[in-house]
Design an enzyme around this catalytic site. Structure first.
Site, PDB file in Angstrom:
ATOM      1  N   CYS A 205      -3.017   8.714   3.385  1.00  0.00           N
ATOM      2  CA  CYS A 205      -2.792   8.119   2.070  1.00  0.00           C
ATOM      3  C   CYS A 205      -3.979   8.369   1.148  1.00  0.00           C
ATOM      4  O   CYS A 205      -3.840   8.358  -0.070  1.00  0.00           O
ATOM      5  CB  CYS A 205      -2.537   6.625   2.215  1.00  0.00           C
ATOM      6  SG  CYS A 205      -3.829   5.787   3.147  1.00  0.00           S
TER       7      CYS A 205
ATOM      8  N   GLU B 201       0.889  -1.175   0.000  1.00  0.00           N
ATOM      9  CA  GLU B 201       0.000   0.000   0.000  1.00  0.00           C
ATOM     10  C   GLU B 201       0.914   1.208   0.000  1.00  0.00           C
ATOM     11  O   GLU B 201       1.604   1.450   0.996  1.00  0.00           O
ATOM     12  CB  GLU B 201      -0.866   0.006   1.261  1.00  0.00           C
ATOM     13  CG  GLU B 201      -1.758  -1.206   1.431  1.00  0.00           C
ATOM     14  CD  GLU B 201      -2.878  -1.248   0.426  1.00  0.00           C
ATOM     15  OE1 GLU B 201      -3.240  -0.194  -0.112  1.00  0.00           O
ATOM     16  OE2 GLU B 201      -3.387  -2.352   0.166  1.00  0.00           O
TER      17      GLU B 201
END
Ligand code: NAP
Length: 529
Positions: free
Chosen positions: A298, A259
């Protein structure tokens, strides 16, 4: 530094001090040292053996329902210590109270969600994947797929920005699937994850070996992984690529989930009129995403893609909202945005901002300097105010699609007559994002934009008038929905209900007599998707 707490690792059932020169963990609003971590000295072989030989078998004896009870106990424990944990997140992470709750409640909420899922799976020990199929002339010869927990270790490496949620969303899936975890928080903000694991250890919730914590460096741990182990990484694309390229992981085909960076976009549809509900939702969610956790999410919106006709009005309205942000020490009640988490973060964000200015003009926030952050000692703290930029040439701009500036910074791009495809083409130019949002009530526009952009996105958030008042916005990761994105975003996938467990399980095809297959799979497990 004498007198500072040393954060130890929890390995092999005990707390172990690291070796070597310690790294300091500081309060990013005051630069006051809080704790230290000596990074070296991890005995990787012993940690892996403890997980494989003790933790894995102990978890393997439990049903999904029994593992769900462990998750629920962790969730409740975290919730019971919420105030203490919020204080730690505010001190070590530069979080406002709201930011800290977002991270900590994200951890307890995700654990609770997976506990509920585990309850539904009850007595089962394997999952059945999809519908079975008839393979022979008669329905007796049947084929199906099952998922069984992998017989190895789940190694988790987490980013600095979500020490609580990042640690426990991964742990929830691995533990429920039946895999023991070795979790490494990012050093700079490890205080919170360390305390949470300490609480869980003290409460003796988990079987021995189920959860170990590495404070500091993983050392050569990745060089000891095997084909039953997995690595789930969250952090920068550069570190992700490096870890993914570890020769041992390639040789042993260790499953890796990454990720990484993401240049998420928010698209305003041409149908959205200034002052409408959808318009206000767009503005509120952009402003929230730019400033929540000081833009260190994020999933934060980095690119605003707006129709030519409304670009100036969007700039004006956002500038007004951003001007109301109070930057300072989160311990002060009036502060609405804290500092960046570390000195390198501030340096990188400033450098990124300078790069963006090569092709964009600042619309609000100047260079991000904050003359006197509220409640912070003079000259101290890693502060940067919110900055909104506008690309000088939206079609030609490049850096805005390539450089993730991990702070309270976003850039506005315009699109014109091309409508949904033009907006979608701008979304695509980031080469893969975790999430992007489309603000519109026009079904035709939405359908076309989603079709065009979806292959480049892990998640699409549709912001429209009917969901106002119910939605937490695109920046909130929900355990029900998959999290992860293609390309630049790392190519990974986490969460998404039961899908989140699949990474930790081996899918095995079964064929044979249907009655025997039913018995093997367990009668209580129905179709999973
Ligand atoms: P980072 O510098 O890449 O570090 C991430 C983690 O990797 C930390 O735990 C770090 O440990 C560890 N690490 C670094 N080098 C390593 C190595 N050689 N071997 C093993 N571990 C290593 O990223 P970050 O600055 O913490 O996080 C910010 C980035 O994370 C942003 O780009 C953001 O977009 C991304 N992020 C993505 C998601 C997502 O879900 N896609 C979520 C959150 C953040 P140390 O701290 O000890 O160096």
């Amino acid at each position: 530094m004498a007198g500072l707490p040393n954060l130890e690792s929890y390995l092999g059932g005990r707390w172990v001090a690291g070796t070597g020169a310690p790294a300091l963990l500081v309060n990013p609003a005051t630069e006051e040292p809080l704790a230290q971590i000596a990074a070296g000295g991890l005995d990787a072989g012993a940690a892996l053996a403890h997980a494989r030989d003790v933790g894995g078998p102990a978890l393997g004896k439990l049903t999904f329902g029994e593992r769900a009870a462990l998750l629920r106990a962790m969730s409740r424990l975290i919730h019971a210590h919420r105030d203490e944990l919020i204080a730690l997140a505010m001190a070590n992470g530069g979080n406002t109270r709201g930011d800290a709750k977002f991270d900590i409640d994200g951890a307890s909420g995700t654990l609770a969600y997976y506990a509920d899922l585990g309850d539904k799976l009850g007595e089962a020990r394997v999952l059945v994947d999809g519908e079975g199929v008839q393979l022979g002339r008669s329905p007796r010869l049947f084929g199906a797929h099952i998922l069984a927990p992998r017989a190895g270790v789940a190694v988790h490496v987490n980013a600095f920005n979500f020490p609580a949620w990042g640690t426990f969303e991964k742990a929830a899936c691995a533990l429920l699937a039946g895999m023991p975890v070795i979790s490494k928080p990012a050093t700079a903000t490890a205080l919170l994850a360390h305390r949470m694991v300490q609480l869980i250890v003290e409460a003796k919730i988990l079987p021995p070996g189920a959860l170990q914590l590495v404070c500091g460096s993983l050392g050569d741990l990745l060089d000891h992984l095997n084909g039953q182990d997995v690595l789930a990484f969250t952090g920068s694309g550069t570190t992700g690529a490096k870890l993914r390229g570890t020769p041992r992981l390639i040789e042993r085909n260790v499953r890796v989930n990454v990720e990484a960076d993401s240049l998420n976009a928010a698209v305003l549809g041409p149908d959205v009129e200034p002052g409408s509900e959808t318009w206000n939702l767009f503005l509120a969610e952009v402003a929230k995403d730019m400033t929540q956790k000081t833009g260190q999410k994020c999933t934060a919106i980095r690119r605003l893609i707006v129709p030519d006709a409304h670009a100036s009005a969007v700039e004006e309205a956002l500038a007004e909202r951003l001007a109301a942000v109070v930057v300072g020490n989160p311990s002060h009640d009036d502060v609405t945005m804290g500092p960046l988490a570390t000195a390198p973060q501030l340096r990188d964000t400033r450098a990124g901002l300078a790069r963006l200015r090569e092709e964009a003009d600042v619309v609000a926030g100047d260079d991000g300097s904050v003359a006197a952050p509220l409640g912070a000692p003079a000259g101290k703290g890693f502060f940067l105010g919110p900055v909104l930029l506008r690309a000088r040439d939206s079609a030609a701009a490049q850096i805005v699609h390539e450089l993730e500036v991990f702070g309270p910074v976003a850039t506005l791009l315009r699109y014109g007559a091309g409508g949904a495809r033009a907006a979608g083409a701008l979304v695509r130019r980031a080469q893969g994002s975790l999430v992007s949002s489309l603000y519109s009530d026009d079904r035709v526009f939405l359908t076309e934009a989603v079709r065009h952009a979806a292959p480049f996105l892990g998640r699409v958030y549709v912001g429209s008038a009917k969901i106002v008042g119910q939605t937490a916005g695109p920046g909130t990761v929900l355990p029900q929905l998959a999290h992860g994105g293609p390309g630049r975003a790392g190519g990974g996938e986490e969460l998404g209900g039961l899908r989140g467990l699949y990474f930790y399980m081996q899918r095995t095809a079964l064929s044979g007599d249907r009655a025997l297959l039913d018995a093997i799979a367990g009668a209580t497990v129905a179709v999973t998707r």
